[in-house]
Design an enzyme around this catalytic site. Structure first.
Site, PDB file in Angstrom:
ATOM      1  N   LYS A  66      -9.183  12.058  -9.847  1.00  0.00           N
ATOM      2  CA  LYS A  66      -9.009  12.679 -11.173  1.00  0.00           C
ATOM      3  C   LYS A  66      -9.485  14.136 -11.221  1.00  0.00           C
ATOM      4  CE  LYS A  66      -9.205   8.471 -13.969  1.00  0.00           C
ATOM      5  NZ  LYS A  66      -9.790   7.833 -15.150  1.00  0.00           N
ATOM      6  N   ASP A  79      -7.862   9.396 -21.346  1.00  0.00           N
ATOM      7  CA  ASP A  79      -8.923   8.372 -21.356  1.00  0.00           C
ATOM      8  C   ASP A  79      -9.679   8.346 -22.689  1.00  0.00           C
ATOM      9  OD1 ASP A  79      -8.478   7.348 -18.811  1.00  0.00           O
ATOM     10  OD2 ASP A  79      -9.736   8.853 -17.846  1.00  0.00           O
TER      11      ASP A  79
END
Ligand code: ATR
Length: 278
Positions: free
Chosen positions: A72, A109
């Site tokens: 990420k 997220d």
């Protein structure tokens, strides 16, 4: 007369390991529900040279990818453009391969967590006392969106205090919050306790006192397990939390936001969450 068969737009989740990811199942369910022609697979990337591997996928014609552990941060680094929420998080979980050959990065997220809490579980964040456990990448992804909902108080506790202090410095512009070590907990009770540590990977829970729970406290584990309660959910239930929730809903909600970024379509997440529980 010639007939033309439309070909599916291709997407994937990239990570290492990635074989057990639920993302293909989730995105296929979204595609079916919204009648979109989408082909979504899981692709394991080798640890080195993330950018080269990603550019290869772009050249193969994929329209975008989800990025999971451990890439990420690298995904954030290689983006040509980034959304403000990706910049806040310092990590990217959704990439769009644009028509002009660029790579655009976003992070879904945080919105995944807040939508799961607010919409699916009717939990309140505004004007409530929130405790977050952990100070790693998982926390960085969700801290700004949680602060944006104006909790009355947000405390972040971590095993290693120095790491929490660095995070406090990095996120100071997003709102007020305190950091402390686990030993400092116990004096105050919290309405919502979010576990964002990696302790659950070893079937452990962070060593925090039960006194952080009040009679109406909700415990939320950002980890999930569709087959059994997570260690933190077990702990919360044993300690008498009013509700103990795992992160399956967050997973589906962050996926739904990625699907929206790619396809411009909002899906019914409740149906997909329910179908994932055996
Ligand atoms: P992630 O990107 O998943 O957040 P990370 O950056 O490695 O992963 O961070 C892991 C987090 O879980 C950290 O907050 C870590 O605490 P430390 O900063 O003290 O290392 C926390 N963590 C991992 N194992 C833990 C355990 N057994 N008990 C409590 N906290 C734990």
């Amino acid at each position: 007369m010639e007939t033309q068969t439309a070909s599916a737009d291709r997407y994937a989740v990239v990570g290492n390991p990635v074989a057990h990811s639920l993302s293909p199942q989730i995105h296929r369910a979204f595609a079916e529900q919204s009648h979109q022609l989408v082909d979504y697979s899981a692709i394991e990337l080798a640890p080195g040279d993330f950018e080269r591997q990603l550019r290869e996928l772009q050249e193969q014609g994929l329209k975008g990818v989800n990025v999971t552990i451990p890439f990420k941060r690298q995904a954030w680094e290689i983006c040509d453009q980034r959304s403000p929420r990706a910049d806040d998080a310092g990590a990217v979980n959704t990439l769009v391969f644009t028509e002009d050959g660029n790579i655009a990065g976003d992070n879904t997220d945080g919105v995944g967590l807040t939508r799961d809490l607010l919409n699916n579980h009717r939990a309140l964040i505004g004007h409530r006392k929130i405790l977050i456990l952990g100070a790693g990448g998982a926390v960085r992804g969700v801290l700004a969106p949680l602060l944006a909902l104006k909790p009355d108080n947000l405390t972040l506790a971590n095993r290693t205090l120095e790491k929490a202090e660095i995070l406090a410095e990095d996120f100071r512009h997003c709102g007020d919050f305190q950091v402390c070590g686990f030993n400092d907990l116990g004096r105050d009770k919290f309405d919502l306790i979010i576990n964002a540590t990696a302790a659950g990977l070893d079937n452990e829970v962070p060593p925090i006192p039960e006194d952080v729970l009040g009679i109406n406290s909700i415990c939320y584990d950002m980890m999930y397990d569709i087959h059994a309660p997570t260690a933190f959910v077990n702990w919360a239930q044993r300690c008498g939390a009013s509700r103990a929730i795992d992160g399956l809903g967050m997973l589906v909600e962050q996926a739904a936001e990625s699907f929206f970024i790619w396809r411009g379509v909002r899906v019914d997440t409740a149906e997909v969450i329910a179908a994932l529980r055996p």
